[in-house]
Design a protein around this motif. Sequence first.
Motif, short mmCIF file in Angstrom:
data_model
loop_
_atom_site.label_atom_id
_atom_site.label_comp_id
_atom_site.label_asym_id
_atom_site.label_seq_id
_atom_site.Cartn_x
_atom_site.Cartn_y
_atom_site.Cartn_z
N HIS A 2 -49.46 -10.27 22.20
CA HIS A 2 -49.16 -8.96 21.64
C HIS A 2 -50.45 -8.16 21.27
N THR A 28 -32.96 -18.99 7.04
CA THR A 28 -33.42 -17.43 7.33
C THR A 28 -32.36 -16.52 7.03
N ARG A 58 -42.05 -18.43 12.78
CA ARG A 58 -42.03 -17.27 13.67
C ARG A 58 -40.28 -16.84 13.64
N LYS A 59 -39.54 -17.34 13.49
CA LYS A 59 -38.13 -17.07 13.46
C LYS A 59 -37.87 -16.03 12.34
N MET A 61 -40.36 -14.41 10.82
CA MET A 61 -41.08 -13.31 10.80
C MET A 61 -40.25 -12.21 11.68
N ASP A 62 -39.75 -12.76 12.60
CA ASP A 62 -39.11 -11.84 13.72
C ASP A 62 -37.68 -11.37 13.13
N LEU A 65 -39.11 -8.47 10.36
CA LEU A 65 -39.94 -7.40 10.96
C LEU A 65 -39.19 -6.06 11.07
N SER A 87 -46.20 -12.13 16.51
CA SER A 87 -44.81 -11.63 16.13
C SER A 87 -44.91 -10.10 16.03
#
Length: 219
Positions: A2, A28, A58-59, A61-62, A65, A87
């Motif tokens: 990124h 989540t 990571r999941k 955060m995605d 976002l 991310s």
Amino acid sequence: MHDAGSAYAQPAPLGRGLYLLTPDENDTARLLERTKPVIGFARLLQYRNKQADPALARKQMDVLLPLCREHGVPLLANDDWRLAQASGAQGAHLGEDDGGLETARQALGPGAIIGASCYDSLDHAAAAAAAGASYLAFGACFPSPTKPRARRATPALLREAKRFGLPVVAIGGITPDNARIVVDAGADLVAVISGVFDAPDPAAAAQAYLHAFTGTQAQ
């Protein structure tokens, strides 16, 4: 990899208000549903889940976002600038054991928001400011259910920290009833987890914190 400058332009001033930290929520979908009603009251959102493994972090955060972008609220990763970089989040918050702030600044770029935990130490604050921190966080300011054995930061310490010319964040045991104490001492942002997310009405609780900055009382 990124590019830290691709998702966001240079960050706007952080302003004053509520800095929300997410609870340890491993579901989540539920984390997203818990965050939606309160995101609009926040200046910043920090993703913090001490129970999450790297894949879950990571999941989550995605998922957070897009919500943050929709509301114009910067998303920061707790303790892990590499997660922020991967991310596409706008920054990270680093404690004393989370790697060099200078390294994080170099990796994330000048537009990233990088906060530093300074605990009860002006020496920590001085080093963080010199290394390129975006804000300085002090606490616990009051007894905290999240970190009951945390070091304590006094209102006098917050006042002294203004000399570094950076936004000051107060964290730890802050409630709508005592938030005015740290705001009057110079805190630009009050950082909260359980005071909002564990409240019977999280949106009402989030709004109540804002009265510490306006000087008005909740109705």
